[in-house]
Design a protein around this motif. Structure first.
Motif, mmCIF file in Angstrom:
data_model
loop_
_atom_site.group_PDB
_atom_site.id
_atom_site.type_symbol
_atom_site.label_atom_id
_atom_site.label_comp_id
_atom_site.label_asym_id
_atom_site.label_seq_id
_atom_site.Cartn_x
_atom_site.Cartn_y
_atom_site.Cartn_z
ATOM 1 N N PHE A 1 0.849 -1.184 0.000
ATOM 2 C CA PHE A 1 0.000 0.000 0.000
ATOM 3 C C PHE A 1 0.884 1.234 0.000
ATOM 4 O O PHE A 1 1.997 1.223 0.534
ATOM 5 C CB PHE A 1 -1.005 0.000 1.160
ATOM 6 N N THR A 2 0.375 2.279 -0.629
ATOM 7 C CA THR A 2 1.177 3.462 -0.931
ATOM 8 C C THR A 2 0.509 4.714 -0.403
ATOM 9 O O THR A 2 -0.719 4.829 -0.402
ATOM 10 C CB THR A 2 1.376 3.590 -2.457
ATOM 11 N N GLY B 1 -3.219 15.685 8.145
ATOM 12 C CA GLY B 1 -2.184 16.619 8.540
ATOM 13 C C GLY B 1 -1.661 16.312 9.928
ATOM 14 O O GLY B 1 -2.433 16.216 10.882
ATOM 15 N N PHE B 2 -0.336 16.138 10.049
ATOM 16 C CA PHE B 2 0.287 15.756 11.318
ATOM 17 C C PHE B 2 1.198 16.859 11.837
ATOM 18 O O PHE B 2 1.934 17.492 11.070
ATOM 19 C CB PHE B 2 1.127 14.483 11.141
ATOM 20 N N HIS B 3 1.145 17.048 13.150
ATOM 21 C CA HIS B 3 2.150 17.843 13.830
ATOM 22 C C HIS B 3 3.259 16.894 14.272
ATOM 23 O O HIS B 3 2.986 15.837 14.861
ATOM 24 C CB HIS B 3 1.556 18.554 15.051
ATOM 25 N N VAL C 1 1.722 16.301 5.610
ATOM 26 C CA VAL C 1 0.446 15.809 5.100
ATOM 27 C C VAL C 1 0.676 14.483 4.389
ATOM 28 O O VAL C 1 1.537 14.367 3.509
ATOM 29 C CB VAL C 1 -0.202 16.818 4.140
ATOM 30 N N GLU C 2 -0.108 13.471 4.782
ATOM 31 C CA GLU C 2 -0.045 12.168 4.134
ATOM 32 C C GLU C 2 -1.365 11.930 3.405
ATOM 33 O O GLU C 2 -2.437 12.092 3.992
ATOM 34 C CB GLU C 2 0.197 11.064 5.156
ATOM 35 N N ARG C 3 -1.262 11.548 2.141
ATOM 36 C CA ARG C 3 -2.457 11.370 1.308
ATOM 37 C C ARG C 3 -2.640 9.908 0.934
ATOM 38 O O ARG C 3 -1.730 9.255 0.429
ATOM 39 C CB ARG C 3 -2.363 12.215 0.042
ATOM 40 N N PHE C 4 -3.837 9.419 1.197
ATOM 41 C CA PHE C 4 -4.294 8.117 0.716
ATOM 42 C C PHE C 4 -5.484 8.375 -0.206
ATOM 43 O O PHE C 4 -6.595 8.606 0.280
ATOM 44 C CB PHE C 4 -4.746 7.223 1.871
ATOM 45 N N GLY C 5 -5.264 8.361 -1.507
ATOM 46 C CA GLY C 5 -6.363 8.644 -2.424
ATOM 47 C C GLY C 5 -6.909 10.046 -2.207
ATOM 48 O O GLY C 5 -6.165 11.028 -2.209
ATOM 49 N N MET D 1 4.108 11.555 15.688
ATOM 50 C CA MET D 1 3.260 12.214 14.704
ATOM 51 C C MET D 1 1.838 12.302 15.254
ATOM 52 O O MET D 1 1.179 11.283 15.466
ATOM 53 C CB MET D 1 3.276 11.444 13.378
ATOM 54 N N HIS D 2 1.383 13.535 15.500
ATOM 55 C CA HIS D 2 0.056 13.778 16.076
ATOM 56 C C HIS D 2 -0.887 14.261 14.979
ATOM 57 O O HIS D 2 -0.632 15.272 14.336
ATOM 58 C CB HIS D 2 0.140 14.839 17.176
ATOM 59 N N LEU D 3 -2.003 13.555 14.786
ATOM 60 C CA LEU D 3 -2.974 13.942 13.774
ATOM 61 C C LEU D 3 -3.716 15.196 14.225
ATOM 62 O O LEU D 3 -4.325 15.222 15.295
ATOM 63 C CB LEU D 3 -3.960 12.803 13.520
ATOM 64 N N LYS D 4 -3.683 16.257 13.398
ATOM 65 C CA LYS D 4 -4.294 17.531 13.757
ATOM 66 C C LYS D 4 -5.377 17.992 12.777
ATOM 67 O O LYS D 4 -6.245 18.782 13.140
ATOM 68 C CB LYS D 4 -3.211 18.623 13.825
ATOM 69 N N ARG D 5 -5.317 17.515 11.529
ATOM 70 C CA ARG D 5 -6.297 17.937 10.537
ATOM 71 C C ARG D 5 -6.529 16.794 9.559
ATOM 72 O O ARG D 5 -5.679 15.900 9.416
ATOM 73 C CB ARG D 5 -5.804 19.175 9.762
ATOM 74 N N TRP D 6 -7.689 16.831 8.886
ATOM 75 C CA TRP D 6 -7.862 15.902 7.776
ATOM 76 C C TRP D 6 -8.856 16.469 6.787
ATOM 77 O O TRP D 6 -9.675 17.342 7.105
ATOM 78 C CB TRP D 6 -8.204 14.502 8.267
ATOM 79 N N TRP D 7 -8.767 15.990 5.531
ATOM 80 C CA TRP D 7 -9.567 16.537 4.437
ATOM 81 C C TRP D 7 -10.047 15.402 3.536
ATOM 82 O O TRP D 7 -9.385 14.363 3.386
ATOM 83 C CB TRP D 7 -8.731 17.471 3.543
ATOM 84 N N LEU D 8 -11.195 15.612 2.931
ATOM 85 C CA LEU D 8 -11.647 14.792 1.821
ATOM 86 C C LEU D 8 -11.535 15.666 0.581
ATOM 87 O O LEU D 8 -12.329 16.586 0.386
ATOM 88 C CB LEU D 8 -13.088 14.332 2.017
#
Length: 537
Positions: free
Chosen positions: A449-450, A470-472, A461-465, A482-489
């Motif tokens: 998986f990539t 977004g990590f601090h 920022v790590e993108r899966f599809g 790595m603390h998750l602070k934001r996410w987007w669709l």
């Protein structure tokens, strides 16, 4: 010279004659050889079938050296070279067949006993390409990637032998070295669009090139510090031709066709019909990425040939090597030409032609994690820093343990993202870097998986599809968190309360990079939890 009146052979023959050598121009057609040699006293025609009567011809004429410019060399044996050894004459060829050139060393013992040199690949690859790479590699302590490309003028149409050679591997699997492990590409796929640029010259813009199978792919990783990833692409000037070959490669890759050899006559006719299009300018580029004095650099060598002089380039190495053989500066034995010549030895020939070349060095930005962390990056343990120092291509191997959640929703999410099955795994992670972003491909016992990583302000920022996270980053001498602070669709921000729960950690133990990555969902629980260790070798 075998194939002495063909496209490349003719150019080598004229070059040798101009340098004062007497040249036997041999080929199956005596008539063609006579026409070519007419009015040129240093060129003597000879009708010769390489498969019949070669030994007798060598015994009769007793040449100092034989150059095989006939080809193609893909899938052929060493009969001609062995005949030369038996006759006590030196042998050179302009082969670009990977197995042919790479395997020439099997004749070393016999060549040494006969006191002759047997040299394969005295052409653009690996002779010129090898000389360029060694020049660029001076002072580079660790090389991570070498990327080469050749784009031929449309008016420099390939002859039957070259076309057969190319068509022998289009769509076929090509062994590569990427991500610090064996990898498979496919002929004339993995297309790129490149610009070939030299100061004071009009740029060759938007040249399309596809993956080609050449000896350098096997030779260079073993010869350069850091065992870098090596790729080689080639193409013609007209993009439509390369796109047509790309389309034609798929039936071969899918197994519908064994190869494209049957289409060579059709392609040769099409080349003649389109020869009036395009220009008379060709290009070659070699890019080397690595650490020089601790600095991240790209060193780039670019050549542009104008005035239709591009087809002269494949014959330059052979002519230079014949002069060196005559001077006695090449020891007996069988070897490829990839380490025999220095780039400076090509300069007199370049200067006499409409060929210009230039070497430049381009500083590369700090690695992604270092840009995000700033000074904190240097506080981390050495193995953690090394894992995040990706420049163009890298990889690491180790072991991983995976735990999967049992909730049906968790199993569905894990399946969608391609997370690995529960259990103990052999693990490899390949890293590629381009334009400041990184792609990580994690391979757990064949389950891959990539994700893609980039910088967004102070966050990683790590993108899966379509999903981005977004990590601090926190870093100190113990490692990285790595603390998750934001996410987007896509571009739409999503509520953090609904985000996956993940606190990934990296540290060093027993001199190894260690990692622990739990991923859970609110109300669902664990989706996947993978942990283990990696080493860069």
């Amino acid at each position: 010279m075998l194939g002495g009146y063909g496209g490349f052979g003719a150019r080598i023959a004229r070059r040798l004659a101009a340098a004062g050598h007497e040249v036997l121009v041999a080929g199956r057609s005596r008539e063609k050889a006579e026409r070519f040699c007419e009015g040129q006293p240093s060129l003597t025609p000879l009708g010769l079938d390489r498969d019949l009567g070669l030994a007798a011809a060598l015994a009769e004429h007793r040449p100092f050296a034989l150059i095989d410019a006939a080809g193609p060399f893909q899938g052929t044996g060493y009969d001609v070279a062995q005949a030369c050894i038996a006759a006590g004459c030196h042998y050179l060829d302009i082969a670009d067949g990977r197995e042919f050139v790479g395997g020439i060393g099997v004749l070393d013992e016999a060549a040494l006993a006969a006191g002759v040199a047997v040299i394969a690949g005295a052409s653009s690859v690996p002779a010129l390409s090898g000389a360029v790479v060694r020049e660029l590699a001076v002072g580079v302590e660790r090389i991570s990637a070498v990327e080469m490309a050749i784009s031929a003028s449309n008016r420099a149409t390939a002859g039957p032998s070259v076309t057969k050679a190319i068509f022998s591997y289009i769509g076929k699997a090509i062994p590569l070295w990427r991500g610090r492990r064996p990898h498979t590409g496919h002929g004339w796929q993995d297309l790129q669009r490149l610009d070939f640029s030299i100061t004071g010259e009009a740029t060759l813009r938007g040249r399309v090139v596809g993956l080609a199978d050449v000896p350098d792919l096997a030779l260079l990783p073993e010869r350069l510090p850091g065992r870098p990833a090596v790729t080689f692409r080639a193409g013609t000037e007209l993009a439509v031709q390369n796109l047509a070959l790309w389309l034609a490669s798929w039936p071969v890759r899918w197994g519908w066709l064994a190869d494209l050899s049957r289409f060579v006559p059709l392609v040769l006719r099409a080349q003649k019909l389109t020869s009036g299009f395009g220009s008379d300018r060709s290009g070659m580029m070699v890019r080397l990425f690595g650490l020089a004095g601790g600095r991240r650099v790209e060193r780039r060598w670019t050549l542009i040939a104008s005035g239709g002089d591009g087809p002269e380039i494949p014959g330059l190495a052979a002519a230079i090597l014949v002069d060196r053989l005559a001077a006695g500066s090449i020891a007996p034995g069988a070897r490829d030409a990839g380490e025999l010549l220095a780039l400076a030895e090509f300069e007199p020939a370049f200067s006499a032609l409409a060929i210009r070349h230039e070497a430049t060095e381009w500083p590369q930005p700090a690695a992604l994690y270092e840009r995000v962390l700033g000074a904190r990056f240097l506080a981390m343990p050495a193995s953690v820093r090394a894992m995040h120092g990706v420049l163009r291509d890298d990889g690491a191997s180790g072991r991983g343990t995976v735990t999967r959640g049992n909730n049906p929703v968790a199993r569905l999410v894990a399946a969608v993202f391609g997370f690995p099955a529960e259990g103990e795994h052999v693990l490899h992670v390949s890293f590629t870097e381009k334009d400041g972003a990184e792609t990580w491909t994690r391979d757990f016992s064949g389950n891959r998986f990539t994700s893609e990583l980039s910088q967004h302000g102070e966050h990683l920022v790590e993108r899966f599809g379509l999903l981005r996270f977004g990590f601090h980053l926190e870093a100190d001498d113990r490692g990285l968190a790595m603390h998750l602070k934001r996410w987007w669709l896509g571009p739409v921000p999503l509520p953090l309360a609904l985000a996956p729960r993940s606190l990934a950690r990296e540290w060093e133990a027993d001199g190894r990079f260690q990692f622990d990555v739990p991923i859970a969902l609110p109300l669902v629980g664990t989706v996947v939890h993978y942990r283990g260790w990696l080493e860069r070798k």
